[in-house]
Design a protein around this motif. Structure first.
Motif, PDB file in Angstrom:
ATOM      1  N   TYR A 114       0.807  -1.162   0.082  1.00 59.24           N
ATOM      2  CA  TYR A 114       0.061  -0.089  -0.020  1.00 59.24           C
ATOM      3  C   TYR A 114       0.956   1.266   0.025  1.00 59.24           C
ATOM      4  O   TYR A 114       0.451   2.138  -0.731  1.00 59.24           O
ATOM      5  N   HIS A 151       1.323   6.688  -6.813  1.00 62.41           N
ATOM      6  CA  HIS A 151      -0.122   6.386  -7.732  1.00 62.41           C
ATOM      7  C   HIS A 151      -0.400   7.634  -8.732  1.00 62.41           C
ATOM      8  O   HIS A 151      -0.999   7.492  -9.501  1.00 62.41           O
ATOM      9  N   GLU A 204      -2.933   6.886 -14.744  1.00 62.61           N
ATOM     10  CA  GLU A 204      -3.124   6.015 -13.821  1.00 62.61           C
ATOM     11  C   GLU A 204      -2.531   4.377 -14.390  1.00 62.61           C
ATOM     12  O   GLU A 204      -1.841   3.706 -13.905  1.00 62.61           O
ATOM     13  N   GLU A 252      -1.854  -2.769 -10.439  1.00 62.83           N
ATOM     14  CA  GLU A 252      -3.177  -3.065 -10.284  1.00 62.83           C
ATOM     15  C   GLU A 252      -4.001  -1.971  -9.343  1.00 62.83           C
ATOM     16  O   GLU A 252      -4.890  -1.272  -9.686  1.00 62.83           O
ATOM     17  N   ILE A 253      -3.174  -1.917  -8.267  1.00 64.96           N
ATOM     18  CA  ILE A 253      -3.888  -0.924  -7.188  1.00 64.96           C
ATOM     19  C   ILE A 253      -3.555   0.419  -7.714  1.00 64.96           C
ATOM     20  O   ILE A 253      -4.687   1.266  -7.668  1.00 64.96           O
ATOM     21  N   LEU A 270      -6.443   0.829 -10.714  1.00 62.59           N
ATOM     22  CA  LEU A 270      -7.711   0.997 -10.017  1.00 62.59           C
ATOM     23  C   LEU A 270      -8.352   2.125  -9.282  1.00 62.59           C
ATOM     24  O   LEU A 270      -9.421   2.330  -8.966  1.00 62.59           O
ATOM     25  N   HIS A 271      -7.133   2.989  -9.005  1.00 68.47           N
ATOM     26  CA  HIS A 271      -7.527   3.966  -7.909  1.00 68.47           C
ATOM     27  C   HIS A 271      -8.319   4.902  -8.513  1.00 68.47           C
ATOM     28  O   HIS A 271      -9.197   6.010  -8.055  1.00 68.47           O
ATOM     29  N   ASP A 292     -10.379  -6.318  -2.568  1.00 63.02           N
ATOM     30  CA  ASP A 292      -8.719  -5.797  -2.801  1.00 63.02           C
ATOM     31  C   ASP A 292      -8.764  -4.684  -1.630  1.00 63.02           C
ATOM     32  O   ASP A 292      -8.998  -3.503  -1.933  1.00 63.02           O
ATOM     33  N   GLU A 320      -6.024  -3.163  -0.437  1.00 60.06           N
ATOM     34  CA  GLU A 320      -5.197  -2.045  -0.863  1.00 60.06           C
ATOM     35  C   GLU A 320      -5.746  -1.159  -1.737  1.00 60.06           C
ATOM     36  O   GLU A 320      -5.725   0.216  -1.681  1.00 60.06           O
ATOM     37  N   SER A 321      -6.431  -1.478  -2.723  1.00 59.59           N
ATOM     38  CA  SER A 321      -7.239  -0.844  -3.748  1.00 59.59           C
ATOM     39  C   SER A 321      -8.356   0.082  -3.101  1.00 59.59           C
ATOM     40  O   SER A 321      -8.398   1.244  -3.473  1.00 59.59           O
ATOM     41  N   GLN A 349      -8.247   4.187  -2.917  1.00 58.23           N
ATOM     42  CA  GLN A 349      -9.470   5.062  -3.450  1.00 58.23           C
ATOM     43  C   GLN A 349     -10.285   5.722  -2.264  1.00 58.23           C
ATOM     44  O   GLN A 349     -10.466   7.001  -2.718  1.00 58.23           O
TER      45      GLN A 349
END
Length: 193
Positions: A47, A54, A70, A96-97, A100-101, A111, A113-114, A118
């Protein structure tokens, strides 16, 4: 702090403006507080790296003229993870995280961490879910990592992304009045003590 976390901070410090650097650190802190408060088990190192990197796709050095920021940032984070010695599947997770944010909400059970990234970034940028972040936590984090004009700088980044990448999530945010939501964010104008 792990070697990968130290390296992520080094990369973020080198390539972000002071406002984006503080935003990324605050995103980590907000998400960690939220995850802990809601008993969401998450991988702290994964994370942290995702939170710190990010927005790397918004920087001049790593902006892609074709990919949404992203996606570009997620791909760079994959390279970062592999270079840090992570197995390919762990590097894929950080990618991926980050990707996906900017997506629709991800459930914490699916998920963690995602989900917390977010929550943290939507609070940071547009003030979503203010009830999750008490005034004392806000004051403490903002005192350590001030906004430094983050709202205006971030809006300029999103408007630039929207002009160049009209099908991106950033463009959709601009169309949905991200400017007004940034201005209304309680973090932009916190009450005086």
């Amino acid at each position: 702090m792990t070697l990968a976390a130290e390296a992520a901070l080094s990369v973020a410090t080198r390539f972000y403006s002071p406002a984006l650097l503080n935003h990324s650190i605050r995103s980590y802190l907000w998400g960690s507080k939220y995850g802990t408060a809601h008993s969401i088990a998450f991988d702290d190192e994964l994370y942290y790296v995702a939170a710190l990197l990010h927005d790397i796709g918004l920087t001049e050095a790593f902006d892609s003229h074709r990919l949404p920021f992203e996606e570009a940032g997620g791909r760079l984070a994959w390279v970062f993870g592999v270079a840090a010695g992570w197995p390919a599947d762990r590097a894929a997770r950080v990618s991926e995280i980050i990707s996906l944010h900017m997506s629709d909400d991800v459930a914490p059970a699916d998920d963690p961490e995602s989900h917390i990234l977010q929550v943290a970034t939507s609070w940071e940028v547009v003030g979503r879910r203010p009830e999750q972040f008490p005034p004392d936590a806000r004051a403490e984090i903002l005192a350590r990592y001030p906004r430094l004009g983050f709202g205006a700088e971030f809006l300029a980044c999103f408007e630039d992304q929207a002009r160049r990448k009209p099908a991106s999530a950033a463009a959709a945010s601009v169309d949905k009045d991200v400017a007004g939501r940034i201005t209304a964010n309680p973090l932009e104008n916190p009450p005086s003590a």
